[in-house]
Write a protein that holds these residues in place. Structure first.
Motif, mmCIF file in Angstrom:
data_model
loop_
_atom_site.group_PDB
_atom_site.id
_atom_site.type_symbol
_atom_site.label_atom_id
_atom_site.label_comp_id
_atom_site.label_asym_id
_atom_site.label_seq_id
_atom_site.Cartn_x
_atom_site.Cartn_y
_atom_site.Cartn_z
ATOM 1 N N ILE A 42 58.271 -12.284 40.935
ATOM 2 C CA ILE A 42 57.635 -11.349 41.864
ATOM 3 C C ILE A 42 57.135 -10.099 41.148
ATOM 4 N N GLU A 43 57.850 -9.668 40.130
ATOM 5 C CA GLU A 43 57.550 -8.392 39.459
ATOM 6 C C GLU A 43 56.109 -8.276 38.968
ATOM 7 N N PRO A 44 55.557 -9.267 38.270
ATOM 8 C CA PRO A 44 54.194 -9.082 37.733
ATOM 9 C C PRO A 44 53.109 -9.039 38.795
ATOM 10 N N VAL A 45 53.362 -9.587 39.973
ATOM 11 C CA VAL A 45 52.317 -9.694 40.999
ATOM 12 C C VAL A 45 52.429 -8.603 42.053
ATOM 13 N N THR A 46 53.344 -7.673 41.881
ATOM 14 C CA THR A 46 53.498 -6.587 42.848
ATOM 15 C C THR A 46 52.999 -5.281 42.234
ATOM 16 N N PRO A 47 52.517 -4.362 43.070
ATOM 17 C CA PRO A 47 52.055 -3.075 42.545
ATOM 18 C C PRO A 47 53.169 -2.299 41.874
ATOM 19 N N VAL A 48 52.794 -1.385 40.996
ATOM 20 C CA VAL A 48 53.771 -0.583 40.264
ATOM 21 C C VAL A 48 54.613 0.248 41.219
ATOM 22 N N ASP A 49 54.029 0.656 42.333
ATOM 23 C CA ASP A 49 54.761 1.503 43.273
ATOM 24 C C ASP A 49 55.811 0.737 44.070
ATOM 25 N N TRP A 50 55.808 -0.548 43.939
ATOM 26 C CA TRP A 50 56.810 -1.354 44.656
ATOM 27 C C TRP A 50 57.979 -1.656 43.712
ATOM 28 N N PRO A 51 59.125 -1.029 43.905
ATOM 29 C CA PRO A 51 60.269 -1.220 42.987
ATOM 30 C C PRO A 51 61.015 -2.530 43.261
ATOM 31 N N VAL A 52 60.521 -3.617 42.703
ATOM 32 C CA VAL A 52 61.141 -4.934 42.915
ATOM 33 C C VAL A 52 62.557 -4.985 42.344
ATOM 34 N N SER A 53 62.859 -4.113 41.406
ATOM 35 C CA SER A 53 64.192 -4.129 40.797
ATOM 36 C C SER A 53 65.291 -3.858 41.803
ATOM 37 N N PHE A 54 64.947 -3.289 42.953
ATOM 38 C CA PHE A 54 65.974 -3.056 43.977
ATOM 39 C C PHE A 54 66.592 -4.372 44.458
ATOM 40 N N LEU A 55 65.855 -5.455 44.311
ATOM 41 C CA LEU A 55 66.391 -6.758 44.738
ATOM 42 C C LEU A 55 67.589 -7.194 43.907
ATOM 43 N N LEU A 56 67.737 -6.640 42.715
ATOM 44 C CA LEU A 56 68.855 -7.020 41.850
ATOM 45 C C LEU A 56 70.195 -6.489 42.347
ATOM 46 N N ILE A 57 70.173 -5.615 43.353
ATOM 47 C CA ILE A 57 71.434 -5.123 43.927
ATOM 48 C C ILE A 57 72.284 -6.286 44.430
ATOM 49 N N ALA A 58 71.635 -7.316 44.961
ATOM 50 C CA ALA A 58 72.373 -8.449 45.550
ATOM 51 C C ALA A 58 72.873 -9.444 44.519
ATOM 52 N N LEU A 59 72.452 -9.303 43.246
ATOM 53 C CA LEU A 59 72.819 -10.307 42.245
ATOM 54 C C LEU A 59 74.332 -10.449 42.059
ATOM 55 N N PRO A 60 75.127 -9.363 41.973
ATOM 56 C CA PRO A 60 76.584 -9.542 41.836
ATOM 57 C C PRO A 60 77.200 -10.252 43.032
ATOM 58 N N LEU A 61 76.660 -10.005 44.220
ATOM 59 C CA LEU A 61 77.207 -10.667 45.414
ATOM 60 C C LEU A 61 76.903 -12.164 45.381
ATOM 61 N N VAL A 62 75.721 -12.530 44.915
ATOM 62 C CA VAL A 62 75.380 -13.944 44.780
ATOM 63 C C VAL A 62 76.302 -14.618 43.771
ATOM 64 N N ALA A 63 76.598 -13.916 42.670
ATOM 65 C CA ALA A 63 77.467 -14.492 41.642
ATOM 66 C C ALA A 63 78.901 -14.663 42.123
ATOM 67 N N ALA A 64 79.318 -13.840 43.088
ATOM 68 C CA ALA A 64 80.707 -13.888 43.559
ATOM 69 C C ALA A 64 81.046 -15.204 44.234
ATOM 70 N N TYR A 65 80.047 -15.948 44.708
ATOM 71 C CA TYR A 65 80.310 -17.211 45.392
ATOM 72 C C TYR A 65 80.490 -18.378 44.433
ATOM 73 N N ALA A 66 80.229 -18.154 43.149
ATOM 74 C CA ALA A 66 80.335 -19.254 42.189
ATOM 75 C C ALA A 66 81.198 -18.928 40.984
ATOM 76 N N TYR A 67 81.450 -17.647 40.711
ATOM 77 C CA TYR A 67 82.153 -17.264 39.483
ATOM 78 C C TYR A 67 83.337 -16.362 39.796
ATOM 79 N N GLY A 68 84.157 -16.140 38.773
ATOM 80 C CA GLY A 68 85.322 -15.295 38.914
ATOM 81 C C GLY A 68 84.982 -13.823 38.795
ATOM 82 N N PRO A 69 85.986 -12.945 38.987
ATOM 83 C CA PRO A 69 85.723 -11.499 38.973
ATOM 84 C C PRO A 69 85.203 -10.993 37.634
ATOM 85 N N LEU A 70 85.682 -11.556 36.518
ATOM 86 C CA LEU A 70 85.202 -11.113 35.216
ATOM 87 C C LEU A 70 83.714 -11.422 35.051
#
Length: 386
Positions: A42-70
């Motif tokens: 998504i990042e290359p096709v969105t305008p610079v003013d659109w902070p796509v990096s905010f979507l990475l906030i959910a990445l640790p929560l997604v990982a919690a369903y498959a991996y351990g706390p470490l």
């Protein structure tokens, strides 16, 4: 020192026998990388003013369903670093470096850290629940092995094979039961089905099997055996609270294959009729005078009838619970057992049960809705052996 070594050895053995937590499915393990790949797409096709990096906030929560706390902690650090890369790297994101410390992005880092902590807590909780479930499942499997102990494949002139299928893979335990006992009167068989589900059904099945394993050696005929089972079940049901006693009954079929007579004797107590498999035909052995299920005999008296059928070398007797005949296809039609088994009369007992298992799964489109227990007794040629 010997005691210490034994203690350590015992601890090692205990660790080796700890319940194994099943690994998450592959798609769940690949979900965090897939989520990251979507963000990068998504990042290359969105305008610079659109902070796509905010979507990475959910990445640790997604990982919690498959991996351990470490692993969740590592993913959280990676997500924060990658957010910084997307926020303030002119070469990659097209934004000036000053964006790296913009208050919106700082808030983004803080939120990702908070979500990472919550994800680690979630991962710890998930692993604990999975270990608990694995322990419960191990206990259920152990109870099932004690309840339905392995049956010898050869008992005098009879070879025996068994099948048990649980409708719920997580449970692996239910009220269907079977047992085979070699006695001085012949090989005696039992297949039964306890009304109801859950621990009460398991407890009732254990009581029925315990009584049969003792009474089968003592009672001179199947009528006396059935009456003793009725008395024992009535005493057991009387100990149940409230009005459960009248609702707790067991359908059962008792069979006796004498050593030196080419017959099989059957007492059917409200159970589906056994199937006699002989020379390309499968015949249902309906009782001449059906008896009520165990613990309901007091309602109609203690009358039991023994049905005697020829049972020559090469013949097979299939005993089963109603989970077999009540299996439905997607259209709602019941499984026609005798019709399906007739072409398999040339198979050995093990092959017959394996074919039955495969056919039930295929007939129901993989949706078995009830527990299934089945037992095949095959009359062998030659004199009986102790």
């Amino acid at each position: 020192m010997r005691l210490l070594r034994r203690g350590r050895a015992g601890t090692a053995r205990a660790r080796d026998h700890r319940p194994q937590v099943p690994a998450p499915p592959a798609w769940l393990r690949w979900l965090p990388p897939a989520y990251l790949a979507v963000v990068l797409a998504i990042e290359p096709v969105t305008p610079v003013d659109w902070p796509v990096s905010f979507l990475l906030i959910a990445l640790p929560l997604v990982a919690a369903y498959a991996y351990g706390p470490l692993a969740v902690g590592v993913v959280t650090v990676f997500a924060i670093v990658f957010e910084g890369v997307l926020a303030g790297t002119p070469c990659c994101a097209g934004r000036p470096v000053a964006y790296l410390w913009d208050r919106h992005y700082v808030a983004n880092y803080a939120c990702t850290t908070l979500v990472g902590i919550l994800g680690a807590i979630l991962a710890v909780h998930r692993l604990r629940r999975e270990r608990t479930l694995a322990t419960v499942r191990t206990v259920a499997e152990t109870a099932q092995r004690v309840l339905l102990r392995p049956v010898p494949r050869r008992l005098r002139q009879v070879s025996v094979e068994t099948l048990y299928l649980s409708a719920a893979a997580e449970a692996r335990i239910g009220g269907d039961l079977y047992e085979v006992v070699p006695t001085e009167y012949g090989v005696r068989l039992l297949v039964g089905d306890v009304r109801g589900k859950g621990l009460v059904a398991v407890e009732t099945a254990a009581a029925v099997l315990g009584t049969f394993r003792e009474a089968a050696y003592d009672e001179p005929d199947l009528i006396a055996l059935a009456r003793r089972m009725e008395r024992s079940m009535s005493r057991h049901a009387a100990q149940l609270p409230g009005g459960e006693a009248a609702e707790r009954f067991v359908t059962a079929v008792f069979a006796e294959i004498p050593d030196h007579e080419p017959v099989v004797r059957i007492v059917n107590c409200g159970h589906p009729p056994p199937l006699l498999i002989r020379k390309g035909a499968a015949t249902e052995l309906h009782p001449g005078d059906p008896a009520p299920p165990i613990n309901l005999g007091v309602l109609v008296g203690n009358g039991y009838q023994v049905d005697v059928e020829p049972f020559h070398p090469g013949d097979q007797l299939l005993l089963y619970t109603d989970g077999v005949t009540e299996t439905r296809d997607p259209g709602g039609s019941f499984y026609p057992l005798a019709e399906r088994v007739a072409p398999w009369t040339g198979l050995s007992p093990r092959e017959l049960l394996d074919r039955l298992h495969e056919d039930l799964v295929a007939y129901s489109a993989g949706r078995l809705e009830d527990d299934i227990a089945a037992l095949v007794a095959h009359r062998l040629p030659g004199p009986g052996r102790g």
